[in-house]
Scaffold this motif. Structure first.
Motif, PDB file in Angstrom:
ATOM      1  N   THR A  85      35.318  31.844  30.096  1.00  0.00           N
ATOM      2  CA  THR A  85      34.673  29.935  30.897  1.00  0.00           C
ATOM      3  C   THR A  85      33.229  30.438  30.936  1.00  0.00           C
ATOM      4  O   THR A  85      32.589  30.817  30.163  1.00  0.00           O
ATOM      5  CB  THR A  85      34.805  31.250  32.823  1.00  0.00           C
ATOM      6  OG1 THR A  85      33.643  32.406  32.720  1.00  0.00           O
ATOM      7  CG2 THR A  85      36.216  31.793  33.034  1.00  0.00           C
ATOM      8  N   ARG A  89      30.825  30.214  36.087  1.00  0.00           N
ATOM      9  CA  ARG A  89      31.575  29.060  37.168  1.00  0.00           C
ATOM     10  C   ARG A  89      33.352  30.341  36.671  1.00  0.00           C
ATOM     11  O   ARG A  89      33.317  31.000  35.668  1.00  0.00           O
ATOM     12  CB  ARG A  89      32.230  28.055  36.258  1.00  0.00           C
ATOM     13  CG  ARG A  89      30.539  26.895  37.232  1.00  0.00           C
ATOM     14  CD  ARG A  89      30.880  26.964  38.253  1.00  0.00           C
ATOM     15  NE  ARG A  89      31.814  26.688  38.280  1.00  0.00           N
ATOM     16  CZ  ARG A  89      31.637  26.066  39.729  1.00  0.00           C
ATOM     17  NH1 ARG A  89      30.551  26.656  40.738  1.00  0.00           N
ATOM     18  NH2 ARG A  89      32.979  26.106  39.929  1.00  0.00           N
ATOM     19  N   THR A  91      36.197  29.205  36.094  1.00  0.00           N
ATOM     20  CA  THR A  91      37.610  28.411  35.525  1.00  0.00           C
ATOM     21  C   THR A  91      37.540  28.570  34.104  1.00  0.00           C
ATOM     22  O   THR A  91      36.282  28.447  33.661  1.00  0.00           O
ATOM     23  CB  THR A  91      37.693  27.071  35.687  1.00  0.00           C
ATOM     24  OG1 THR A  91      37.246  26.325  37.301  1.00  0.00           O
ATOM     25  CG2 THR A  91      39.058  25.838  34.903  1.00  0.00           C
ATOM     26  N   LYS A  92      38.638  28.948  33.757  1.00  0.00           N
ATOM     27  CA  LYS A  92      39.048  29.025  32.924  1.00  0.00           C
ATOM     28  C   LYS A  92      38.888  27.508  31.836  1.00  0.00           C
ATOM     29  O   LYS A  92      39.444  26.928  31.966  1.00  0.00           O
ATOM     30  CB  LYS A  92      40.998  29.673  31.802  1.00  0.00           C
ATOM     31  CG  LYS A  92      40.439  30.031  30.561  1.00  0.00           C
ATOM     32  CD  LYS A  92      41.930  30.807  30.323  1.00  0.00           C
ATOM     33  CE  LYS A  92      42.606  30.224  30.445  1.00  0.00           C
ATOM     34  NZ  LYS A  92      44.552  30.839  30.575  1.00  0.00           N
ATOM     35  N   GLU A 149      34.569  20.709  34.264  1.00  0.00           N
ATOM     36  CA  GLU A 149      35.346  21.824  34.562  1.00  0.00           C
ATOM     37  C   GLU A 149      36.727  21.540  35.391  1.00  0.00           C
ATOM     38  O   GLU A 149      37.691  21.985  35.170  1.00  0.00           O
ATOM     39  CB  GLU A 149      35.551  22.428  36.192  1.00  0.00           C
ATOM     40  CG  GLU A 149      35.526  23.926  36.394  1.00  0.00           C
ATOM     41  CD  GLU A 149      34.868  24.656  37.575  1.00  0.00           C
ATOM     42  OE1 GLU A 149      34.645  25.396  37.349  1.00  0.00           O
ATOM     43  OE2 GLU A 149      33.828  23.396  37.452  1.00  0.00           O
ATOM     44  N   ASP A 152      39.039  21.091  31.906  1.00  0.00           N
ATOM     45  CA  ASP A 152      39.478  22.727  31.900  1.00  0.00           C
ATOM     46  C   ASP A 152      40.193  23.443  32.938  1.00  0.00           C
ATOM     47  O   ASP A 152      41.627  23.984  32.547  1.00  0.00           O
ATOM     48  CB  ASP A 152      38.265  23.454  32.192  1.00  0.00           C
ATOM     49  CG  ASP A 152      37.385  23.240  31.073  1.00  0.00           C
ATOM     50  OD1 ASP A 152      37.606  22.389  29.720  1.00  0.00           O
ATOM     51  OD2 ASP A 152      36.366  23.969  31.242  1.00  0.00           O
ATOM     52  N   ALA A 153      40.284  22.771  34.088  1.00  0.00           N
ATOM     53  CA  ALA A 153      41.409  23.680  35.278  1.00  0.00           C
ATOM     54  C   ALA A 153      42.921  22.166  35.258  1.00  0.00           C
ATOM     55  O   ALA A 153      43.803  22.934  35.584  1.00  0.00           O
ATOM     56  CB  ALA A 153      40.577  23.407  36.687  1.00  0.00           C
ATOM     57  N   ILE A 158      45.298  25.159  37.217  1.00  0.00           N
ATOM     58  CA  ILE A 158      45.209  25.584  37.540  1.00  0.00           C
ATOM     59  C   ILE A 158      45.000  24.704  39.160  1.00  0.00           C
ATOM     60  O   ILE A 158      43.721  23.574  38.411  1.00  0.00           O
ATOM     61  CB  ILE A 158      43.405  26.359  37.335  1.00  0.00           C
ATOM     62  CG1 ILE A 158      43.739  26.968  36.506  1.00  0.00           C
ATOM     63  CG2 ILE A 158      42.583  26.838  38.215  1.00  0.00           C
ATOM     64  CD1 ILE A 158      42.365  27.558  35.887  1.00  0.00           C
ATOM     65  N   ARG A 178      38.290  25.302  44.250  1.00  0.00           N
ATOM     66  CA  ARG A 178      37.450  26.126  43.155  1.00  0.00           C
ATOM     67  C   ARG A 178      36.616  25.583  42.056  1.00  0.00           C
ATOM     68  O   ARG A 178      36.343  25.142  41.874  1.00  0.00           O
ATOM     69  CB  ARG A 178      39.078  26.487  41.878  1.00  0.00           C
ATOM     70  CG  ARG A 178      39.705  27.726  43.491  1.00  0.00           C
ATOM     71  CD  ARG A 178      41.258  27.773  42.581  1.00  0.00           C
ATOM     72  NE  ARG A 178      41.825  28.887  42.908  1.00  0.00           N
ATOM     73  CZ  ARG A 178      42.707  29.040  42.538  1.00  0.00           C
ATOM     74  NH1 ARG A 178      43.028  28.451  41.383  1.00  0.00           N
ATOM     75  NH2 ARG A 178      43.473  30.494  42.810  1.00  0.00           N
ATOM     76  N   PHE A 179      37.143  23.826  41.840  1.00  0.00           N
ATOM     77  CA  PHE A 179      36.371  23.070  41.502  1.00  0.00           C
ATOM     78  C   PHE A 179      35.846  21.620  41.760  1.00  0.00           C
ATOM     79  O   PHE A 179      37.206  21.625  42.442  1.00  0.00           O
ATOM     80  CB  PHE A 179      36.648  23.441  40.283  1.00  0.00           C
ATOM     81  CG  PHE A 179      38.128  22.794  39.569  1.00  0.00           C
ATOM     82  CD1 PHE A 179      38.541  21.355  39.955  1.00  0.00           C
ATOM     83  CD2 PHE A 179      39.134  23.910  40.061  1.00  0.00           C
ATOM     84  CE1 PHE A 179      39.828  21.181  39.679  1.00  0.00           C
ATOM     85  CE2 PHE A 179      40.287  23.591  39.495  1.00  0.00           C
ATOM     86  CZ  PHE A 179      41.076  22.133  39.980  1.00  0.00           C
TER      87      PHE A 179
END
Length: 365
Positions: A85, A89, A91-92, A149, A152-153, A158, A178-179
């Motif tokens: 991450t 943060r 989020t992967k 981000e 990424d999500a 995600i 979450r983001f």
């Protein structure tokens, strides 16, 4: 403050490889960041393939190959056990986040240096090295959380909200994102550049051409965000800080934030400053002049991107304008009222004195 970059650069004929087939926003942006913002990749070629032999030959590989090794310029996130991450943060990362984590600080720093050069050329004072370093850190993190981000999500499947918390009930009350997912879905913007199932041109060359258009499209959004943060959002910080430090001038409880000469992007900075102050005081109304030299009274949202105000302007004022509004405000606000929005989130007056009276009266109701 250089990129946290691999050591294999400074070679001729650099080639970036990513996968062919259906493409996504993360690798489209990763390729754009490298080719358009990292000097060593300025003339890099691009190969779209899943052939292991061709991937081995490539200098840098993104979003394919099953390997994350920055020293070897391998930036994939699909392999079993990958959990990396961005610092602090949850989020992967996708290939966009991986490339940004290693090269983003340099991208931001170069953009800040360009701004400083313009300021010097204009004879303006520039910040000291320590301030510049802090600004780069601030922007590096801001650009990730506000732009990268979400990609990424999206690519890692995600949700913005924790499904378990949503399932727990309470109608979602008190559940935090979450983001930040922005005002539109970047993944969908890129996805529309893929061929439809019944398009005639399904060959590799056509697919590659679509990818380049998609990469340029999401790259344009990235560039605009970067330019905005460096050229507008960051300079606003000192203006908001000055207004925040003076917030008790017109209200002892610090509920009024006033920009005497001009407005600027204030929401992000205000929330940050309130958190840093940690004194329990919250700004409820922000006053600023508009382009027609009238004054606005804007309510502070309860949270970022929320349509709910901490304290909306009084219901009895809402939806009224001009003389009709003056009659409602008669006795508490000097004549010159312009409007109150029907939802009560903003209002206007022709003078600063009137706007200030309007805000102070609203505080009591």
């Amino acid at each position: 403050m250089a990129d946290q970059a691999p050591k294999r650069l400074k070679t001729d004929n650099i080639t970036i490889a990513t996968h062919n087939g259906h493409f996504h926003a993360d690798e489209a942006l990763a390729v754009h960041m490298l080719r358009e913002h990292v000097p060593d990749y300025a003339n890099a070629g691009l190969v779209r393939t899943r052939d292991p032999a061709k991937l081995t030959e490539a200098h840098t590989v993104v979003d394919v190959g099953g390997e994350y090794d920055a020293e070897k310029c391998r930036f994939d996130h699909h392999q079993r056990g990958f959990t990396t991450t961005f610092p602090d943060r949850p989020t992967k990362l996708s290939s966009a986040g991986l490339v940004y984590m290693h090269f983003g600080r340099g991208i931001v720093e170069r953009s800040v240096q360009q701004l400083l050069e313009k300021q010097k050329a204009a004879g303006e004072a520039v910040a000291d090295d320590a301030t510049i370093s802090n600004d780069v850190d601030l922007l590096y993190n801001k650009l990730y959380t506000g732009f990268i981000e979400a990609l990424d999500a999206h690519d890692n499947g995600i949700d913005a909200y924790d499904p378990a918390e949503l399932a727990a009930g309470n109608g979602g009350a008190g559940i935090a994102k979450r983001f930040q997912d922005g005002s539109f879905t970047l993944g969908a913007v890129v996805g529309r550049y893929n061929a439809n199932w019944n398009d005639a041109d399904q060959d590799q060359a056509s697919e590659d051409a679509r990818f380049l258009k998609a990469s340029a499209r999401i790259g344009e959004e990235f560039d605009r965000e970067l330019q905005y943060l460096v050229g507008s959002w960051l300079p606003a910080r000192s203006i908001v800080k000055a207004a925040f430090d003076a917030r008790s001038e017109f209200d002892s409880e610090g509920r009024l934030l006033i920009f005497r000469s001009q407005s600027c992007p204030w929401k992000d900075h205000l929330y940050t400053l309130e958190g840093e102050a940690n004194d329990g005081k919250r700004v409820l109304y922000v006053l600023y002049p508009d382009k027609e030299e009238r004054w606005r009274v804007q309510c502070v949202p309860a949270a970022k991107d929320s349509f709910v105000s901490r304290k909306p302007l009084p219901e009895a004022w809402r939806g009224h304008r001009d003389d009709a509004l003056d009659k409602i405000l008669e006795g508490s606000v000097v004549p010159g009222a312009v409007f109150i929005h029907a939802s009560g989130f903003i209002g206007g007056h022709r003078t600063f004195e009137g706007a200030l009276q309007m805000a102070k009266q609203a505080l009591t109701l």
